[in-house]
Design an enzyme around this catalytic site. Structure first.
Site, PDB file in Angstrom:
ATOM      1  CD  GLU A  64     126.336  96.487 -26.141  1.00 27.87           C
ATOM      2  OE1 GLU A  64     125.612  97.295 -26.189  1.00 27.87           O
ATOM      3  OE2 GLU A  64     126.195  95.621 -27.242  1.00 27.87           O
TER       4      GLU A  64
ATOM      5  N   PRO B   4     126.445  84.850 -23.908  1.00 30.63           N
ATOM      6  CG  PRO B   4     128.584  84.125 -23.266  1.00 30.63           C
ATOM      7  CD  PRO B   4     127.303  84.926 -22.746  1.00 30.63           C
TER       8      PRO B   4
ATOM      9  CG  HIS C 231     121.098  96.587 -23.168  1.00 33.53           C
ATOM     10  ND1 HIS C 231     121.622  96.840 -24.322  1.00 33.53           N
ATOM     11  CD2 HIS C 231     122.264  97.094 -22.496  1.00 33.53           C
ATOM     12  CE1 HIS C 231     122.894  97.473 -24.200  1.00 33.53           C
ATOM     13  NE2 HIS C 231     123.113  97.494 -23.200  1.00 33.53           N
TER      14      HIS C 231
ATOM     15  CE1 TYR D   9     119.458 103.602 -32.779  1.00 36.97           C
ATOM     16  CE2 TYR D   9     117.851 105.034 -31.754  1.00 36.97           C
ATOM     17  CZ  TYR D   9     118.319 103.759 -31.886  1.00 36.97           C
ATOM     18  OH  TYR D   9     117.990 102.593 -31.266  1.00 36.97           O
TER      19      TYR D   9
ATOM     20  CG  ASP E  40     115.628 109.440 -34.497  1.00 36.81           C
ATOM     21  OD1 ASP E  40     114.604 109.096 -35.136  1.00 36.81           O
ATOM     22  OD2 ASP E  40     116.743 109.226 -35.226  1.00 36.81           O
TER      23      ASP E  40
ATOM     24  CE  LYS F  12     114.254 107.509 -26.993  1.00 35.33           C
ATOM     25  NZ  LYS F  12     114.964 106.159 -27.554  1.00 35.33           N
TER      26      LYS F  12
HETATM   27  P1  FAD Z   1     112.500 104.538 -29.971  1.00 35.85           P
HETATM   28  O1  FAD Z   1     113.061 105.405 -29.032  1.00 35.85           O
HETATM   29  O2  FAD Z   1     111.120 103.914 -29.661  1.00 35.85           O
HETATM   30  O3  FAD Z   1     112.766 105.066 -31.264  1.00 35.85           O
HETATM   31  C1  FAD Z   1     112.476 104.263 -32.600  1.00 35.85           C
HETATM   32  C2  FAD Z   1     112.273 104.976 -33.845  1.00 35.85           C
HETATM   33  O4  FAD Z   1     110.883 105.307 -33.602  1.00 35.85           O
HETATM   34  C3  FAD Z   1     113.126 106.410 -33.914  1.00 35.85           C
HETATM   35  O5  FAD Z   1     113.351 106.833 -35.148  1.00 35.85           O
HETATM   36  C4  FAD Z   1     112.050 107.401 -33.096  1.00 35.85           C
HETATM   37  O6  FAD Z   1     112.393 108.767 -33.673  1.00 35.85           O
HETATM   38  C5  FAD Z   1     110.871 107.096 -33.782  1.00 35.85           C
HETATM   39  N1  FAD Z   1     109.901 107.110 -32.850  1.00 35.85           N
HETATM   40  C6  FAD Z   1     109.759 107.190 -31.576  1.00 35.85           C
HETATM   41  N2  FAD Z   1     108.655 107.631 -30.803  1.00 35.85           N
HETATM   42  C7  FAD Z   1     107.833 107.774 -32.062  1.00 35.85           C
HETATM   43  C8  FAD Z   1     106.558 108.316 -32.050  1.00 35.85           C
HETATM   44  N3  FAD Z   1     105.654 108.475 -30.826  1.00 35.85           N
HETATM   45  N4  FAD Z   1     105.938 108.264 -33.296  1.00 35.85           N
HETATM   46  C9  FAD Z   1     106.669 108.262 -34.004  1.00 35.85           C
HETATM   47  N5  FAD Z   1     108.066 107.659 -34.385  1.00 35.85           N
HETATM   48  C10 FAD Z   1     108.494 107.748 -33.209  1.00 35.85           C
HETATM   49  N6  FAD Z   1     118.148  96.151 -29.488  1.00 35.85           N
HETATM   50  C11 FAD Z   1     117.962  95.094 -28.949  1.00 35.85           C
HETATM   51  O7  FAD Z   1     117.037  94.083 -29.533  1.00 35.85           O
HETATM   52  N7  FAD Z   1     118.706  94.645 -27.883  1.00 35.85           N
HETATM   53  C12 FAD Z   1     119.577  95.341 -27.172  1.00 35.85           C
HETATM   54  O8  FAD Z   1     120.250  95.098 -26.213  1.00 35.85           O
HETATM   55  C13 FAD Z   1     119.893  96.686 -27.877  1.00 35.85           C
HETATM   56  N8  FAD Z   1     120.687  97.535 -27.351  1.00 35.85           N
HETATM   57  C14 FAD Z   1     120.757  98.678 -27.883  1.00 35.85           C
HETATM   58  C15 FAD Z   1     121.666  99.688 -27.107  1.00 35.85           C
HETATM   59  C16 FAD Z   1     121.927 100.939 -27.843  1.00 35.85           C
HETATM   60  C17 FAD Z   1     123.062 101.920 -26.982  1.00 35.85           C
HETATM   61  C18 FAD Z   1     121.198 101.295 -28.997  1.00 35.85           C
HETATM   62  C19 FAD Z   1     121.402 102.579 -29.521  1.00 35.85           C
HETATM   63  C20 FAD Z   1     120.340 100.509 -29.561  1.00 35.85           C
HETATM   64  C21 FAD Z   1     120.178  99.099 -29.249  1.00 35.85           C
HETATM   65  N9  FAD Z   1     119.089  98.167 -29.672  1.00 35.85           N
HETATM   66  C22 FAD Z   1     119.196  97.000 -29.008  1.00 35.85           C
HETATM   67  C23 FAD Z   1     118.477  98.513 -31.067  1.00 35.85           C
HETATM   68  C24 FAD Z   1     117.094  99.398 -30.612  1.00 35.85           C
HETATM   69  O9  FAD Z   1     116.247  98.304 -30.161  1.00 35.85           O
HETATM   70  C25 FAD Z   1     116.887  99.560 -32.062  1.00 35.85           C
HETATM   71  O10 FAD Z   1     117.593 100.421 -32.691  1.00 35.85           O
HETATM   72  C26 FAD Z   1     115.164 100.009 -32.237  1.00 35.85           C
HETATM   73  O11 FAD Z   1     115.032  99.807 -33.686  1.00 35.85           O
HETATM   74  C27 FAD Z   1     114.850 101.375 -31.753  1.00 35.85           C
HETATM   75  O12 FAD Z   1     114.948 101.354 -30.237  1.00 35.85           O
HETATM   76  P2  FAD Z   1     114.909 102.597 -29.329  1.00 35.85           P
HETATM   77  O13 FAD Z   1     114.728 102.454 -28.061  1.00 35.85           O
HETATM   78  O14 FAD Z   1     115.877 103.757 -30.168  1.00 35.85           O
HETATM   79  O15 FAD Z   1     113.217 103.188 -29.926  1.00 35.85           O
END
Ligand code: FAD
Length: 334
Positions: free
Chosen positions: A18, A22, A79, A158, A176, A183
């Site tokens: 990843e 910059p 991403h 997670y 989750d 998803k």
């Molecule tokens: P979701 O899948 O929507 O889940 C978020 C939370 O909401 C989880 O606790 C889930 O259980 C809950 N949830 C999901 N659906 C529902 C529903 N229908 N009702 C109630 N709760 C629900 N962030 C960035 O800004 N830029 C990046 O490039 C980036 N890269 C990442 C790469 C990886 C591999 C990972 C693990 C994270 C990355 N993140 C990045 C962080 C990510 O955007 C955050 O962790 C964000 O808060 C959650 O994203 P998610 O896609 O997991 O969300």
């Protein structure tokens, strides 16, 4: 990405790297040289390019993705977050990715607006015109609706539960999992995890997914996310932010050398290599991948890949044209 994984023989291991865009032109030039060196020497199966929450790095993320995909011929995964930014930006990013020949998107929710940005009635702020997207699943569905199977779509998971400051009670992998099932069923092709240092917790998480009654995770690639240890302070900061547990024995090994940066890196390489070997030894996956959060740094990940014999396992693709000049060491890496 999944085509490339499927093409690997059973028993093969692979890895991805990843990078983040910059801020400056000089930073881009340095990263480009580093990327050339790393891609030729290490041969990742694919690379990923991060997206700033709210689209804050949109132009630069696409610029970096273009360098990776077009100039370096690397299979690139962009991403993309979907909340708290203009809906048009999601469309633009997907269209631009397609124009650049990018076939892989990591579909993310992104971080929610800070609480003070919510209006009194608790609704999203006015500037968030993007009401169609609340969770990452909305983006997965949207990509499938707009682009069919054109993109290979990854989603985040997670192993220690998603850390959400506003709902700390939800930080539990089993909270989750139903959402991760959705998803996956909405069309995700692979799962990439948050960083962790507790391999026992990771083992439990992966087993929970593989054995889940829905059957949603029987065969989908689950790629563990690993962050090489660059310094004691970065480690403490990132584990705090991501709420990743640092097992006491690991912490003791690092505490013993924390005044010596070089030793922290050395011990860090050893720790990460042990984690990779531990996960590799799990017998239940035909093709085992590892994703490294490089922080754009080269040395630690290179040492880990060397120590764990993950380098150069991926055959060079004849189509992977390198259009840029050969790598020159412009600056001391890391
Ligand atoms: P979701 O899948 O929507 O889940 C978020 C939370 O909401 C989880 O606790 C889930 O259980 C809950 N949830 C999901 N659906 C529902 C529903 N229908 N009702 C109630 N709760 C629900 N962030 C960035 O800004 N830029 C990046 O490039 C980036 N890269 C990442 C790469 C990886 C591999 C990972 C693990 C994270 C990355 N993140 C990045 C962080 C990510 O955007 C955050 O962790 C964000 O808060 C959650 O994203 P998610 O896609 O997991 O969300």
């Amino acid at each position: 990405i999944t085509d490339k994984i499927n093409a690997l023989p059973d028993g093969a291991n692979y890895f991805s790297l990843e990078f983040f865009p910059p801020k400056t032109a000089m930073g881009f030039a340095n990263l480009q040289s580093r990327l050339e060196r790393m891609s030729q020497a290490l041969r990742p199966l694919f690379v990923t390019v991060t997206w700033g929450a709210g689209g804050s790095t949109a132009t630069k993320s696409l610029e970096l993705a273009e360098i990776c995909q077009r100039q370096l011929g690397l299979t690139t995964c962009l991403h993309l977050t979907c909340t708290n930014m203009d809906r048009a930006l999601v469309d633009e990013a997907l269209e631009q990715a397609k124009v650049l020949g990018i076939r892989n998107i990591l579909a993310l929710r992104g971080d929610a607006p800070r609480s003070e940005e919510y209006r009194d009635d608790n609704k999203l702020p006015e500037q968030d015109s993007n009401k169609d997207f609340t969770w990452a699943i909305d983006l997965v569905r949207y990509i499938r609706k707009q682009y069919g199977d054109y993109f290979c779509v990854g989603v985040a998971a997670y192993p220690e539960g998603h850390s959400d400051e506003s709902h700390p009670e939800h930080q539990n992998p089993s909270y989750d999992i139903p959402h991760l099932v959705e998803k996956t069923q909405a069309g995700a092709d692979f799962i990439m995890t948050q960083l962790f240092y507790d391999v026992e917790k990771y083992d439990r998480f992966e087993r929970m997914l593989r054995e889940h009654e829905s059957g949603a995770f029987k065969t989908i690639p689950i790629i563990p996310g690993l962050m090489p240890i660059q310094s004691y302070s970065i480690l403490r900061r990132t584990t705090k932010l991501s709420h990743a547990n640092l097992p006491a024995d690991l912490l003791a090994r690092l505490d013993a050398v924390k005044a010596d940066d070089d030793m922290v890196k050395k011990v860090g390489v050893k720790i990460l290599s042990e984690m990779v070997e531990h996960i590799k030894a799990r017998p239940d996956v035909a093709k085992r991948g590892f994703h490294f959060y490089t922080l754009n740094l080269e040395k630690a990940v290179s040492h880990i890949l060397e120590d764990t014999h993950l380098i150069g396992l991926i055959p060079v693709d004849d189509d992977d044209a390198i259009e840029t000049t050969p790598a020159i060491n412009l600056e001391p890496p890391n």
